[in-house]
Design a protein around this motif. Structure first.
Motif, short mmCIF file in Angstrom:
data_model
loop_
_atom_site.label_atom_id
_atom_site.label_comp_id
_atom_site.label_asym_id
_atom_site.label_seq_id
_atom_site.Cartn_x
_atom_site.Cartn_y
_atom_site.Cartn_z
N ALA A 433 -22.16 75.17 -39.94
CA ALA A 433 -23.04 74.43 -38.78
C ALA A 433 -23.46 73.57 -39.85
O ALA A 433 -23.60 73.54 -40.99
N ALA A 434 -23.84 72.38 -39.20
CA ALA A 434 -24.51 71.17 -39.86
C ALA A 434 -26.10 71.45 -39.66
O ALA A 434 -26.47 71.59 -38.75
N PRO A 435 -26.78 71.59 -40.95
CA PRO A 435 -28.13 71.58 -40.93
C PRO A 435 -28.80 70.23 -40.46
O PRO A 435 -28.38 69.23 -40.38
N GLY A 436 -30.02 70.75 -39.96
CA GLY A 436 -30.72 69.48 -39.05
C GLY A 436 -31.54 68.76 -40.16
O GLY A 436 -31.86 67.75 -39.58
N ARG A 437 -32.06 69.33 -41.17
CA ARG A 437 -32.74 68.35 -42.17
C ARG A 437 -32.38 67.26 -42.38
O ARG A 437 -33.10 66.04 -42.23
N PRO A 438 -31.07 66.65 -43.07
CA PRO A 438 -30.75 65.53 -43.20
C PRO A 438 -30.83 64.34 -42.13
O PRO A 438 -30.69 63.41 -42.47
#
Length: 492
Positions: A433-438
């Motif tokens: 999954a793609a992290p939200g932080r970036p």
């Protein structure tokens, strides 16, 4: 797909058999390889070309293929430590040091290991791509007179005209520049509109690739909060006053990552606020062709209702076709168009003509509208499958908005589930999954993940991926024994 796998298999077989031959010795003829391995001549040719590219085989026209001579001993690596000082000294006098951080982009570009469900993808799965239509368009483009000649630096007139019609309003072909995809267009726009060291207003959260471009150009991204109706005009106005920024970058349609659509009453307000501040709006219209079948009529582009040249419009064919069809457009009016053109010419001269000709052939074919309809239906189906699976297996994940376009869902994590820990556990469970932080240029309000439903094979894989994500959450929270839906039998 089958042809590509056959090429890879034959290349692996031939690579393993090379030790049977001395350096310079001739390999079996193509006819022998076709009969021995029961593959097509095209497969043999491509497999040998792959080995030649690796330096293992030398092909000689009319003579055949030969085992290459051994490579020279790998040289001792030099000492590049001096570059650390040189690169850091380069930013010593910059107000905003240029930081090139591609990690947020690479998450969506890097393929996960085999067997991992790819919820981190940023492009359509091959099953959704118009591969046959693209191949036919490429073949027709190659037969066009002058297909390999030098194109006009602004782009082929017919392609610029097509983009102008798609953007709408009274935008003309003369106000359009053909670009090498949307990312290139955003890079050109930010370099043209904001000098190094200055702020640029961005939606929060927003696309990490744009944040990376801004920082690499020495700009300072300043977040403007959004809600379910897009950017909040009163906060945008306050941000312009507080920062003196001259650029605001937004995605008014199916925003990445939230999926929000800028509300009708806010559209004119955004342009009016920017105009009053003497600033530009960069409209990244990346998802217009990723509309879902149940979306209803779409709002027009901001550029279509902007006679004063406030809006610089960015769009692309890449997302709806293939990551390799990097053809997009910039549209602007007024003196800024010349600056955009100059920067693009200096950076890349022009977009290769064969790509432009292929794009023209594709959008002008009957297959184009069929493809758009098919993707629209499929994205809706996949979105519904993912939202249903999340409701069943991960009800504690907040899904504040179900989009009617785009290719992903944006989920807020419970406070008890750490973002980094979840992503690591998810990989162990077999899902990426793609992290939200970036997606945040300042401190995020909570942990998030972005789940793409376009980069996987279909509904079965989506359901399995969500079950694996449930397993990852249970591992983190110590509830692994309660989870019985593990998908070890999943085969794709």
């Amino acid at each position: 797909m089958h042809e590509r796998s056959s090429v890879a298999e034959l290349a692996n077989t031939l690579r393993a058999e090379l030790d049977r031959y001395s350096p310079g010795e001739k390999l079996p003829s193509s006819r022998v390889l076709v009969e021995r391995h029961r593959v097509s001549p095209v497969t043999v040719t491509r497999a040998l070309a792959q080995l030649a590219a690796e330096g293992l085989v030398v092909t000689r026209p009319g003579a055949g293929a030969y085992r290459a001579e051994p490579r020279a001993t790998t040289p001792v690596p030099g000492d590049t430590s001096w570059q650390e000082l040189a690169l850091s000294a380069d930013t010593a006098t910059e107000l905003v040091p240029r930081a090139v951080d591609a990690s947020g982009v690479l998450v969506t570009l890097s393929a996960p290991p085999p067997g991992v469900v790819e919820f981190n993808g940023g492009y359509l799965h091959p099953a959704l791509q118009p591969e046959r239509a693209l191949a036919a368009a490429l073949a027709r483009a190659g037969r066009r007179p002058g297909a390999w000649g030098r194109p006009p630096v602004d782009g082929l007139p017919e392609l610029r005209e097509w983009f102008a019609r798609e953007i709408g309003g009274d935008v003309t072909a003369a106000e359009v520049l053909v670009t090498a995809g949307g990312q290139s267009a955003i890079t050109t726009a930010l370099r043209a509109l904001a000098p190094p060291g200055t702020p640029v207003l961005v939606e929060s959260p927003t696309y990490p690739g744009m944040l990376a471009v801004a920082r690499a150009a020495g700009l300072r991204p300043v977040p403007v909060p959004t809600d379910a109706d897009g950017v909040r005009p009163e906060l945008l106005e306050a941000a312009f006053r507080a920062t003196g920024a001259r650029v605001f970058v937004c995605q008014p349609l199916f925003q990445n990552p939230t999926g929000a659509v800028l509300a009708a009453e806010r559209r004119s307000a955004v342009v009016r606020i920017a105009r009053a501040a003497g600033s530009f709006v960069v409209e990244d219209d990346f998802a217009r062709r990723l509309v879902h079948a149940d979306a209803g009529p779409l709002p027009g582009t901001l550029a279509a209702d902007d006679p004063d040249g406030v809006v610089v419009h960015v769009c692309s064919l890449t997302k709806i076709t293939s990551a390799s069809l990097r053809v997009g457009a910039l549209a602007a009016r007024g003196p800024v168009l010349e600056r955009l053109r100059a920067i693009q010419v200096v950076d890349s001269f022009f977009v290769p003509r064969p790509l432009q000709e292929t794009a023209l052939e594709l959008v002008g074919s009957p297959a184009w509208n069929r493809h758009l309809r098919a993707v629209s239906q499929e994205l809706k189906s996949r979105r519904d499958t993912m939202t249903g699976a999340l409701a069943r297996h991960l009800p504690e994940f907040a899904l504040p908005h179900i989009p009617s376009g785009g290719y992903h869902l944006w989920l807020r994590l419970p406070d008890t589930v750490p973002e980094a820990g979840l992503l690591a556990a998810a990989l162990r469970a077999g899902v990426a999954a793609a992290p939200g932080r970036p997606y945040f240029c300042a401190e995020p309000p909570a942990g998030h993940v972005r789940l793409s439903f376009a980069g996987v094979a279909g509904d079965t894989e989506i359901a399995e991926g969500v079950r694996r994500l449930r397993a990852a959450v249970d591992e983190l929270t110590g509830r692994g024994d309660q989870f019985t839906g593990r998908g070890d039998q999943f085969t794709g």
